[in-house]
Structures are given as C-alpha cells and as structure tokens.
Design a protein around this motif. Structure first.
Motif, PDB file in Angstrom:
ATOM      1  N   GLU A  95     -22.199 -33.719  -0.374  1.00  0.00           N
ATOM      2  CA  GLU A  95     -22.920 -33.576  -1.925  1.00  0.00           C
ATOM      3  C   GLU A  95     -24.406 -33.365  -1.354  1.00  0.00           C
ATOM      4  O   GLU A  95     -25.309 -32.805  -2.408  1.00  0.00           O
ATOM      5  CB  GLU A  95     -22.973 -34.899  -2.733  1.00  0.00           C
ATOM      6  CG  GLU A  95     -21.598 -35.198  -3.042  1.00  0.00           C
ATOM      7  CD  GLU A  95     -21.558 -36.560  -3.585  1.00  0.00           C
ATOM      8  OE1 GLU A  95     -22.518 -37.150  -3.831  1.00  0.00           O
ATOM      9  OE2 GLU A  95     -20.478 -36.941  -3.908  1.00  0.00           O
ATOM     10  N   TYR A 101     -19.576 -30.736   5.108  1.00  0.00           N
ATOM     11  CA  TYR A 101     -20.249 -30.461   3.921  1.00  0.00           C
ATOM     12  C   TYR A 101     -18.676 -29.984   3.240  1.00  0.00           C
ATOM     13  O   TYR A 101     -17.821 -29.822   3.651  1.00  0.00           O
ATOM     14  CB  TYR A 101     -20.867 -29.064   4.272  1.00  0.00           C
ATOM     15  CG  TYR A 101     -22.062 -29.299   5.083  1.00  0.00           C
ATOM     16  CD1 TYR A 101     -23.379 -30.037   4.502  1.00  0.00           C
ATOM     17  CD2 TYR A 101     -22.167 -28.688   6.239  1.00  0.00           C
ATOM     18  CE1 TYR A 101     -24.265 -30.259   5.075  1.00  0.00           C
ATOM     19  CE2 TYR A 101     -23.323 -28.779   6.799  1.00  0.00           C
ATOM     20  CZ  TYR A 101     -24.470 -29.736   6.335  1.00  0.00           C
ATOM     21  OH  TYR A 101     -25.507 -29.931   7.097  1.00  0.00           O
ATOM     22  N   LYS A 135     -19.774 -28.179  -6.241  1.00  0.00           N
ATOM     23  CA  LYS A 135     -20.800 -28.766  -5.140  1.00  0.00           C
ATOM     24  C   LYS A 135     -22.099 -27.566  -5.380  1.00  0.00           C
ATOM     25  O   LYS A 135     -21.738 -26.590  -6.334  1.00  0.00           O
ATOM     26  CB  LYS A 135     -20.268 -28.476  -3.979  1.00  0.00           C
ATOM     27  CG  LYS A 135     -19.408 -29.907  -3.566  1.00  0.00           C
ATOM     28  CD  LYS A 135     -19.851 -30.958  -3.760  1.00  0.00           C
ATOM     29  CE  LYS A 135     -18.971 -32.154  -3.466  1.00  0.00           C
ATOM     30  NZ  LYS A 135     -17.884 -32.512  -4.163  1.00  0.00           N
ATOM     31  N   THR A 169     -20.326 -23.168  -3.501  1.00  0.00           N
ATOM     32  CA  THR A 169     -19.035 -23.235  -3.588  1.00  0.00           C
ATOM     33  C   THR A 169     -18.270 -22.029  -2.833  1.00  0.00           C
ATOM     34  O   THR A 169     -18.748 -20.913  -2.902  1.00  0.00           O
ATOM     35  CB  THR A 169     -18.335 -23.625  -5.185  1.00  0.00           C
ATOM     36  OG1 THR A 169     -16.975 -23.883  -4.892  1.00  0.00           O
ATOM     37  CG2 THR A 169     -18.767 -22.476  -5.918  1.00  0.00           C
ATOM     38  N   TRP A 191     -28.335 -32.729  -6.543  1.00  0.00           N
ATOM     39  CA  TRP A 191     -27.139 -32.133  -6.987  1.00  0.00           C
ATOM     40  C   TRP A 191     -26.666 -32.540  -8.229  1.00  0.00           C
ATOM     41  O   TRP A 191     -26.473 -31.903  -9.156  1.00  0.00           O
ATOM     42  CB  TRP A 191     -25.961 -32.425  -5.965  1.00  0.00           C
ATOM     43  CG  TRP A 191     -24.616 -32.094  -6.263  1.00  0.00           C
ATOM     44  CD1 TRP A 191     -24.139 -30.907  -6.653  1.00  0.00           C
ATOM     45  CD2 TRP A 191     -23.431 -33.137  -6.464  1.00  0.00           C
ATOM     46  NE1 TRP A 191     -22.699 -30.754  -7.051  1.00  0.00           N
ATOM     47  CE2 TRP A 191     -22.314 -32.073  -6.818  1.00  0.00           C
ATOM     48  CE3 TRP A 191     -23.186 -34.261  -6.033  1.00  0.00           C
ATOM     49  CZ2 TRP A 191     -21.178 -32.763  -7.101  1.00  0.00           C
ATOM     50  CZ3 TRP A 191     -22.010 -34.836  -6.402  1.00  0.00           C
ATOM     51  CH2 TRP A 191     -20.825 -33.877  -6.967  1.00  0.00           C
TER      52      TRP A 191
END
Ligand SMILES: Cc1ncc(COP(=O)(O)O)c(C=O)c1O
Length: 369
Positions: free
Chosen positions: A148, A168, A174, A177, A273
């Motif tokens: 994240e 990751y 996310k 992506t 995020w």
C-alpha cells in the motif's frame, strides 16, 4: 496503450518480454534497489519471499496484525505459524515495543521467528529504523509489505526497501495498478535470481524441461507490465493527488471534535493511499453510525482492516499487544474509518462526504450527544 499496443504488435503476449524487463528496471531505479522481480500479485511476492527465506512447516513468522489477510496467508501456504504483532499510535503500524517483547520471549524459548513481515498501512511507513535494528539484533530477516506504500518514504528512503526483501502490489485498488500484479524488490542479486527461477516453475538450465525443485507460475505478463510502465510514469502525480484528497478532508473536518486523522510520522512522507480517521466519543456518534450515514448517501466507506488476530482463520495464533493493557489495533478497528480516497475523487464528491460527516456529527450535538 502505447506499451500495451507495442506488446501486441511485437507478439510478446507472454509472462516474459521487453515490458517485463523494463518495468522491473524502472521500479528498481525508482525505489533505488539493485533488483526487482515482476510477479502476478503482491501475495505471490510475499509467498516467494517466505519461500526464499526457507520458511517451512512449524516455523514461526511474525506479522503486523492491522492489515489485509494477504499479508499473512502466504505464511499458511508454507505450513508455518503466524504470530501477530500489535500497532502503535504514531504510525498505526507494527509496535516496536510489542515486537521487542515478542522477540525477547521467543529468543528465551529458543524459538525465534524465521522472518518478520512489516506492513506499511494505508501508505504510512512503519518505524523501520527501530524495527530493522531489533530484527538485526536477533538476526531475523525483515520482509517489508509495502503493497500500500509505493511512492512513500521514511527518512528520505523509499518505502519497501528496508528489509532483505520488499513487496509492492499493483492490484486494481492500489496507488498504481496493472489490474493485478506485484513486485518483489531486493538488493540481493542471488535472491532476485532465485525469485525469478521459482516464479517461472523452477525450470533447471537445460534444453529439455527439467525440474529439481518445486516452483510456481507467478510471473507477470508482458501486457500487464506494459500497463505498469505507464502507470509508474504517473506515480508521483498520483501521490500528490492522494495527498491533496487528504488535505481537503483535514480542512473540512478538523473542527469536529472526536474526529482525528491517521498521523504522518516526522521525516516520512505517506502516499496517503487511503485517508483514515478515528472517531472518538466526543463526536457523539460511532464509526459504524458514520459509515451507515455515508452509505445512505450512496457513499462507500469502510472500517479499517479487521486485525488478523481477531479473524476466525487465525483464532489460535499468538498475539503481542502494544502493552499489557493496550490493544491498539483492536481499538483502531472499532473506531477507524477509511474514507473515499481515489486520486480521481472530484471536489464536489469529496464535499458531499465532508458535509455528510459534518451533518451526522452536528445532529448528535444538537440532540445532546
Ligand atoms: C497490505 C497488503 N498486503 C498484501 C496485499 C496483496 O496484494 P495483491 O492483492 O496484489 O495480492 C495487499 C492488497 O491487496 C495489501 O493491502
């Protein structure tokens, strides 16, 4: 589209190809590590990391409790036993105090963990200096679950690069992506070579198909790596956008008693995020009442992760609290909410979220709380 089209035009429709090589190189450069291995998911990357460290049946692996189940599932894949570590209030991440107690206790019993998985929740780095030095003292390797926190940093160093391996995720939700995908990063060449080998069915170096070891089909496709390359070009922009979303929430909600924000550790930059808040008694409403009020306006908000030590799946696992009397992660679960935080959230939509929260908290004040 450029990288994806190129992959089609050159007929590289495979779990290898120039986009995979370039994506690995570009991520490694971006976060400043020697090597990166593109895989099909963040979960696969954690699984490979555990496998590379020789985690097996009966071994113990320490893991943050306040996280998504994917951080710990790979421990079970290996037949090992998770031990969960509480959060601490400054970062909401692994408590160095709880980790220290857990290491001391397991050392005394001659049962040190094979690895420690440290999660950086919602983009905020854990206190990596303290955690890494504790683990070094006991010679226990650290896997940094930075699923994240790509684009975040701790003391100027990119998140995900503190352990022997970091991972990751490029899952659809996310900060960037590939629709689905992940990356394992390391400064250890040998581990990177072995990770690529295991992720491609552990095929020995022979003209025929020969296998001396069990492997996995974990490589990222060349098409998806093409998406990842272009996404990486906008990572910094996405971080700025998410941080702007966070700032607008703070501006709109800071006056409300009983609403506080996930802090940002000094000397660290969170990619924000998700914007997460805690609701306390002074707000006059509970976090679930806020979530319900938002849902009535067709706005989706969620509680923070349900700690893994509270999950039925892990009900027999050991858990180390922040202190004897304080269970930080459980409290955050009871009081925490993740607000809509997409980098494309419009100001109008965000104002709807803010107004709804203001209304429900005001109403409770008018009604005498
Ligand atoms: C903290 C954490 N770890 C691991 C994962 C697993 O990543 P993936 O979905 O790519 O398997 C996720 C997200 O999904 C996550 O949030």
């Amino acid at each position: 589209m450029k990288y994806v089209t190129e992959a089609f035009q050159t007929n590289w429709i495979a779990p290898l190809g120039p986009n995979v090589d370039a994506f690995e190189k570009e991520i490694a450069e971006k976060v400043g590590v020697n090597d990166a291995v593109a895989v099909s998911s963040g979960t696969a990357a954690i699984h490979l990391a555990l496998s590379l460290l020789g985690v097996g049946k009966g071994d113990k692996v320490f893991c943050s409790t306040l996280t998504f189940v994917a951080s710990a599932n790979p421990i079970l894949y290996q037949g090992a036993e998770p031990v969960f570590i509480d959060s601490e209030p400054d970062t909401w991440n692994m408590s160095p105090k709880a980790l220290q107690r857990a290491l001391q206790e397991s050392f005394a019993k001659g049962n040190l963990p094979k690895a420690v998985i440290v999660v950086n929740l919602y983009g905020q780095s854990a206190k990596m200096d303290e955690i890494v030095s504790l683990c070094n003292m006991y010679r226990v390797p650290v896997i940094e679950d930075a699923a994240e926190s790509l684009g975040s940093s701790y003391k100027g160093i990119p998140s995900g690069t503190f352990g022997i391996m970091g991972i990751y995720s490029f899952n659809g939700n996310k900060i960037i992506t590939t629709s689905g995908g992940g990356m394992l990063v390391t400064n250890n060449k040998e581990l990177a070579v072995k990770a690529r080998f295991l992720a491609a069915q552990a095929r020995d170096n022979a003209i025929h198909y020969q296998h001396s070891q069990m492997g996995y089909n974990y490589r990222l496709s060349n098409i998806l790596a093409g998406i990842g390359r272009s996404q990486l070009e906008v990572l910094d922009k996405r971080v700025l956008e998410r941080r702007e979303v966070f700032k607008r929430y703070v501006k709109g909600l800071h006056n409300i008693d009983g609403i506080s924000f996930m802090p940002e550790l000094t000397n660290s930059i969170s990619n924000r995020w998700l914007t997460a808040v805690l609701v306390s008694e002074e707000a006059g409403v509970t976090s679930s009442q806020v979530i319900t009020a938002l849902a009535q306006e067709n706005i989706e908000a969620r509680p923070v992760w349900k700690p893994l030590h509270l999950q039925p799946l892990f009900k027999n696992c050991k858990y180390f609290r922040h202190s004897e009397t304080i269970d930080v992660a459980t409290e955050f679960f009871q009081r925490g909410i993740c607000l809509p935080s997409g980098s494309n959230l419009t100001i109008e939509d965000q104002d709807r979220v803010i107004n709804c929260i203001k209304q429900i908290t005001n109403k409770s004040l008018v009604m005498g709380g």
